[in-house]
Design a protein around this motif. Structure first.
Motif, short mmCIF file in Angstrom:
data_model
loop_
_atom_site.label_atom_id
_atom_site.label_comp_id
_atom_site.label_asym_id
_atom_site.label_seq_id
_atom_site.Cartn_x
_atom_site.Cartn_y
_atom_site.Cartn_z
N SER A 58 0.61 -1.97 3.63
CA SER A 58 -0.85 -2.08 3.61
C SER A 58 -1.52 -0.84 3.04
O SER A 58 -2.68 -0.89 2.62
CB SER A 58 -1.37 -2.33 5.03
OG SER A 58 -0.98 -1.27 5.90
N ASP A 59 -0.79 0.28 3.03
CA ASP A 59 -1.40 1.52 2.54
C ASP A 59 -1.24 1.67 1.02
O ASP A 59 -1.52 2.74 0.48
CB ASP A 59 -0.76 2.72 3.25
CG ASP A 59 -1.17 2.82 4.72
OD1 ASP A 59 -2.29 2.38 5.02
OD2 ASP A 59 -0.36 3.31 5.51
N MET A 60 -0.77 0.62 0.31
CA MET A 60 -0.58 0.68 -1.15
C MET A 60 -1.75 -0.05 -1.82
O MET A 60 -2.07 -1.19 -1.49
CB MET A 60 0.73 0.02 -1.55
CG MET A 60 1.09 0.22 -3.01
SD MET A 60 1.54 1.94 -3.36
CE MET A 60 3.12 2.07 -2.52
N THR A 61 -2.41 0.65 -2.73
CA THR A 61 -3.56 0.08 -3.44
C THR A 61 -3.28 0.09 -4.94
O THR A 61 -2.85 1.11 -5.49
CB THR A 61 -4.83 0.89 -3.14
OG1 THR A 61 -5.03 0.94 -1.73
CG2 THR A 61 -6.04 0.27 -3.83
N SER A 102 7.11 -3.40 -0.29
CA SER A 102 7.47 -3.72 1.10
C SER A 102 8.18 -2.51 1.73
O SER A 102 8.78 -1.70 1.01
CB SER A 102 8.36 -4.96 1.16
OG SER A 102 9.60 -4.71 0.53
N GLU A 103 8.05 -2.43 3.06
CA GLU A 103 8.77 -1.40 3.83
C GLU A 103 9.31 -2.08 5.07
O GLU A 103 8.55 -2.67 5.84
CB GLU A 103 7.84 -0.25 4.19
CG GLU A 103 8.57 0.88 4.92
CD GLU A 103 7.65 2.05 5.24
OE1 GLU A 103 8.16 3.10 5.63
OE2 GLU A 103 6.41 1.91 5.08
N TYR A 123 -0.49 2.61 -9.06
CA TYR A 123 -0.71 2.41 -7.63
C TYR A 123 -1.05 3.75 -6.98
O TYR A 123 -0.68 4.82 -7.50
CB TYR A 123 0.53 1.81 -6.97
CG TYR A 123 0.85 0.40 -7.44
CD1 TYR A 123 0.28 -0.70 -6.81
CD2 TYR A 123 1.71 0.21 -8.52
CE1 TYR A 123 0.57 -1.98 -7.25
CE2 TYR A 123 2.00 -1.07 -8.96
CZ TYR A 123 1.43 -2.17 -8.32
OH TYR A 123 1.70 -3.42 -8.75
N ALA A 124 -1.73 3.63 -5.81
CA ALA A 124 -2.02 4.81 -4.97
C ALA A 124 -1.53 4.51 -3.55
O ALA A 124 -1.91 3.49 -2.96
CB ALA A 124 -3.51 5.13 -4.99
N TYR A 125 -0.68 5.40 -3.05
CA TYR A 125 -0.15 5.21 -1.70
C TYR A 125 -0.88 6.18 -0.77
O TYR A 125 -0.88 7.40 -1.00
CB TYR A 125 1.35 5.48 -1.67
CG TYR A 125 1.96 5.39 -0.30
CD1 TYR A 125 2.08 4.15 0.34
CD2 TYR A 125 2.40 6.54 0.36
CE1 TYR A 125 2.64 4.07 1.61
CE2 TYR A 125 2.96 6.46 1.62
CZ TYR A 125 3.07 5.21 2.25
OH TYR A 125 3.61 5.15 3.51
#
Length: 474
Positions: free
Chosen positions: A413-416, A406-407, A424-426
């Motif tokens: 939404s940009d975290m996969t 969370s931010e 994870y990939a940001y």
């Protein structure tokens, strides 16, 4: 010899004047050939001489006992019990059969077996032990023996014998693997013993089966006690015998402990209530252990004799955890991730290792803290930042951990999520500093990333104060 006299007491030299002479005697014999008297029986006997002329003569002869022929021992009984006594008349008999009662002092009794002889007239012999007894006495140079049969006396009491030891009222300690042979004997007042066929009973607070008293199904002089049930309460073995006068009863006692260890069974109960021989648990969980030890008769043996060990399936290391388990009321708390075996064992008296075990796979527990590892903290917009999240549980085990991102309390939404757990990939999209919070359960942490704008212009935005104006205006 003889001499003749006339009526005036004058000696007559010619004995033929008396006529024919006749010799008579009441006992013994008189020889006219050599004028000798041969005595026979003891006493005073008259030797009579008569003649045809009427003359008579008498001679009193006192006959004493002659040369000794033998000593007679006359018993009042030849078969007696040990409770009785024998009276013995002692008689000297000469070669003519003349009998003379004699008194024999104690030293003249050369054999009295194991009885007690009292000198006297008659002598008295009191027996002690059973059997055929020989009594021997000496008088002058003659020895005489007589035989007496001594049988047991009246029963005074019964005696129980175990391994040749009198055991009435004794308490014996056995295990359920052992047996004990018990014999019964009667005894009289002189201590003689003999076997009798008694009736047997076994009594116990909770065991009533008489079959474990082998030989007691009929009257018997011996039984074998083969216990099954161990018990703090003693078994009572009783022999009863009726001699038609008195009913005799004696007992002994046997305490039976457990036999040798033959079986160990471990029961394991997981924190979730499951039981079994194999467990998959987390390091946050525990297993409660219990053990049942038995001998071959299923008597329970104290489980505190077990030694508990933890075997590491990877390294093979073995650790004694007995004290730890006992201190924790037999609860094993999982800690380190791995594959383990917990075994409980004890060595039997026969030298065998009797054991049981449970296999356990320990997985990591719930994360109490999470940390991140990134390939960079700053990235240009349009590129990705690779992130790996590692969780740590309460026991210090570390592991890849899935988290929520969370931010500013808004989902990122940009975290996969990557293809592996905790990866994870940001996607760096918006230039600026981004403070990202990642959370798993009660564990959370913050990751601060910086995104820079791209140097290649993709578009220009023109802002005008108005989109219409007068000619020559501005």
């Amino acid at each position: 010899s003889h001499t003749l006299y006339d009526q005036f007491h004058n000696e007559i030299q010619d004995v033929t004047q008396a006529g024919s002479l006749t010799w008579t005697v009441a006992d013994g014999n008189y020889s006219t050939e050599n004028s000798e008297y041969f005595p026979d029986h003891v006493g005073m006997w008259m030797l009579n001489l008569t003649s045809t002329s009427g003359a008579v003569g008498q001679l009193a002869i006192t006959v004493g006992h002659g040369e000794m022929d033998r000593l007679e021992l006359d018993l009042s009984e030849t078969v007696i019990t040990a409770d009785d006594r024998i009276y013995i008349n002692t008689t000297r008999i000469d070669v003519r059969g003349n009998r003379l009662p004699v008194f024999l002092p104690s030293q003249n009794w050369t054999k009295t077996s194991d009885g007690i002889l009292t000198a006297g007239g008659p002598a008295i012999w009191d027996p002690i032990s059973r059997g055929q007894k020989i009594l021997e006495a000496k008088y002058e140079d003659q020895f005489t023996q007589v035989s007496v049969t001594v049988e047991q006396g009246a029963i005074v009491t019964l005696v129980l014998v175990v391994e040749n030891v009198d055991s009435v009222g004794n308490t014996f300690q056995l295990t359920a693997d052992d047996s004990i042979d018990v014999k019964v004997k009667a005894t009289d007042q002189k201590g003689n013993r003999w076997s009798v066929s008694a009736n047997w009973t076994l009594s116990h607070a909770s065991w009533t089966d008489q079959a474990i008293l082998e030989g007691a199904e009929i009257a018997n002089d011996e039984v074998t006690f083969q216990p099954y049930l161990s018990s703090a309460n003693a078994y009572t073995i009783t022999a009863i015998y009726d001699d038609s006068v008195t009913v005799h009863e004696v007992s002994l006692f046997v305490e039976v402990a457990q036999g040798d260890l033959i079986s160990t069974t471990i029961t394991a109960l997981g924190a979730d209530g499951t039981t079994g021989e194999a467990f998959d648990i987390t390091s946050d969980e525990y297993i409660d252990f219990a053990a049942a030890l038995e001998d071959q008769d299923t008597n329970e043996i104290d489980a505190s004799t077990l030694t508990w060990v933890l075997i590491d399936g990877t390294s093979g290391d073995v650790v004694d955890i007995t004290a730890q388990l006992v201190a924790d009321n037999m609860r094993w708390q999982a800690t380190e991730v791995g594959n383990y075996t917990i075994a409980g064992y004890a060595v039997s008296n026969a030298g065998y290792n009797i054991s049981d075990s449970v296999s356990i796979t320990v997985l990591h527990g719930v994360a109490v803290s999470v940390v991140s590892e990134v390939d960079t903290f700053a990235q240009d917009a349009g590129k990705e930042i690779t992130i790996q999240i590692t969780g740590t549980d309460a026991d210090g085990n570390t592991f890849p951990q899935t988290v929520e991102w969370s931010e500013n309390s808004t989902s990122v939404s940009d975290m996969t999520a990557g293809t592996t757990e905790g990866a994870y990939a940001y996607f760096a999209r918006t230039a600026g500093t981004h403070t990202l919070e990642f959370t798993s359960g009660q564990a959370s942490s913050v990751l601060e990333l910086s995104v820079a704008a791209q140097r290649t212009v993709s578009s220009i935005t023109v802002e005008l104060s108005t989109d219409t104006t007068d000619q020559l205006g501005s």
